[in-house]
Design a protein around this motif. Structure first.
Motif, short mmCIF file in Angstrom:
data_model
loop_
_atom_site.label_atom_id
_atom_site.label_comp_id
_atom_site.label_asym_id
_atom_site.label_seq_id
_atom_site.Cartn_x
_atom_site.Cartn_y
_atom_site.Cartn_z
N UNK A 245 2.38 29.53 -30.65
CA UNK A 245 3.81 29.49 -30.33
C UNK A 245 4.65 30.09 -31.45
N UNK A 246 4.08 30.15 -32.66
CA UNK A 246 4.82 30.74 -33.79
C UNK A 246 5.08 32.22 -33.60
N UNK A 247 4.36 32.84 -32.66
CA UNK A 247 4.57 34.26 -32.41
C UNK A 247 5.93 34.53 -31.75
N UNK A 248 6.65 33.45 -31.43
CA UNK A 248 8.04 33.62 -30.99
C UNK A 248 8.90 34.17 -32.11
N UNK A 249 8.48 33.86 -33.36
CA UNK A 249 9.30 34.20 -34.52
C UNK A 249 8.65 35.22 -35.45
N UNK A 250 7.33 35.33 -35.43
CA UNK A 250 6.64 36.22 -36.37
C UNK A 250 5.71 37.18 -35.62
N UNK A 251 5.40 38.27 -36.28
CA UNK A 251 4.50 39.25 -35.69
C UNK A 251 3.05 38.81 -35.83
N UNK A 252 2.25 39.11 -34.82
CA UNK A 252 0.81 38.90 -34.92
C UNK A 252 0.19 40.05 -35.72
N UNK A 253 -1.07 39.91 -36.09
CA UNK A 253 -1.75 40.97 -36.85
C UNK A 253 -1.77 42.28 -36.05
N UNK A 254 -2.01 42.19 -34.75
CA UNK A 254 -2.03 43.41 -33.92
C UNK A 254 -0.65 44.06 -33.87
N UNK A 255 0.42 43.24 -33.87
CA UNK A 255 1.79 43.79 -33.89
C UNK A 255 2.06 44.53 -35.19
N UNK A 256 1.59 43.97 -36.30
CA UNK A 256 1.80 44.58 -37.62
C UNK A 256 1.11 45.94 -37.69
#
Length: 390
Positions: A245-256
């Motif tokens: 659920x923290x991906x609401x606020x931060x990027x995942x490794x794949x997003x980075x």
């Protein structure tokens, strides 16, 4: 006998008087800290998140089976438990929760003092805690029933114990660092930034360690203590199921790896706006002047501090989807150290100019603080016009 008690009281009175005389500056500034944090503590209308956290805290402490209630929204429960305990003690739940943050802010205050004294000297440490008190951004979050004040304390003490461990390669400091980082992760996932920054500094310091095998063993103790401290979280299936659920606020490794450069540039721009408006422009200028001087002097202690500062800010820019006060504030107390060092250098070269710069900086911040304490709603509306932060 009565004479014996008189002698005992006389001896202890002398010890107390000696202690007060020796630490009178710290005691006075500590009282000033509590005055600025406690006055009109309930004046600011309650925020949505404050109401939610206080409700969770009450439920987790008061209702059987709800000890991990906040995990359903992906929030670690440790601070909620503390909120709940204070709500049991005090009749006003808002004051109870905000008092927790006041205490956490004082823990940050003490950490800044000890760290500045360790890196520089007592004069720099006095300047550092004075700047901390008279900073409207830190004041604001030290007076809110939110997680940020506690995370600030975790960040400062994590670097303090990390600094001591790197210099002494001691199990005591390894255990202290692991415990602090573990507590941070039990409060909020933001503390993972401190874990990453600590790892970078440990890798950097490994190559300079005299006893490398002992250094690695102690590093193992650090991460073992983190796991042990967070064991109640790790064994809870709800923690793992809601972690995403923290991906609401931060990027995942794949997003980075997709390199969202535009978002990163936006975060840099937002951080600059937030820092100029809320940190005080003068404070910011002296902070960057101190960082520039650290780079120029190339001293090992300064290098450790620089790596810590740069790593924290870089991670915040890269990981967060949209920067805000709440993401940034936990990483900023460490900027007080280079600013305080510059002030101390100016004071040594010219007492007059040093006092002028310090008085101007504190006066600007005091105006912000007075506005924030006496008319908090208006303070928020007006500062948001300039920062654009929500």
């Amino acid at each position: 006998s009565f004479d014996g008690w008189k002698k005992f009281l006389r001896m202890n009175f002398k010890k107390i008087s000696s202690f007060l005389n020796l630490h009178k500056e710290i005691l006075f500034i500590s009282l000033l800290y509590f005055f600025t944090r406690l006055i009109n503590l309930g004046a600011l209308p309650i925020f949505n998140d404050e109401a939610i956290y206080l409700d969770w805290g009450w439920r987790e402490i008061s209702e059987p089976g709800n000890l991990y209630y906040s995990l359903y929204d992906g929030k670690q429960p440790l601070l909620m438990w503390i909120f709940g305990i204070f709500e049991k003690i005090l009749s006003d739940p808002l004051i109870a929760g905000r008092l927790v943050s006041v205490i956490a802010g004082f823990i940050t205050f003490l950490g800044i003092y000890l760290l500045a004294k360790k890196l520089f000297d007592k004069k720099v440490a006095i300047i550092a805690i004075t700047l901390y008190i008279f900073n409207s951004l830190f004041l604001f979050f030290d007076r809110q029933a939110l997680m940020e004040s506690a995370i600030c304390a975790v960040g400062i003490w994590a670097f303090y114990f990390l600094f001591e461990f790197i210099h002494k390669n001691s199990k005591k400091y390894a255990m202290s660092l692991g415990l602090v980082l573990g507590i941070g992760l039990f409060i909020k996932s933001t503390a993972f930034i401190f874990v990453i920054a600590s790892s970078f500094l440990l890798i950097y310091s490994y190559f300079k360690a005299k006893n490398k095998s002992e250094f690695i063993k102690n590093c193992g103790i650090i991460f073992l203590l983190i796991i042990c401290t967070d064991l109640l979280l790790i064994i809870n299936p709800e923690f793992w199921s809601t972690l995403g659920m923290n991906q609401r606020y931060v990027y995942s490794i794949s997003d980075i790896f997709r390199l969202p450069v535009i978002n990163w540039l936006t975060n840099i721009f937002l951080n600059i706006k937030i820092s100029v408006v809320y940190l005080n422009p003068f404070f910011l200028i002296f902070s960057f002047a101190g960082i520039f001087l650290f780079v120029k002097r190339k001293k090992q202690d300064y290098s450790l501090l620089l790596i810590w500062i740069v790593t924290l800010l870089a991670l915040e820019i890269i990981l967060t989807k949209e920067s805000s006060q709440r993401y940034l504030v936990s990483l900023l107390p460490v900027l007080i150290l280079p600013a305080s060092y510059i002030f101390s250098l100016i004071l040594r070269k010219s007492l007059l100019w040093g006092r002028i710069f310090l008085i101007v900086t504190v006066s600007v911040s005091s105006a912000y603080i007075f506005f924030q304490i006496t008319n908090p709603s208006s303070y928020i509306k007006n500062t948001q016009k300039f920062s654009g932060d929500q």
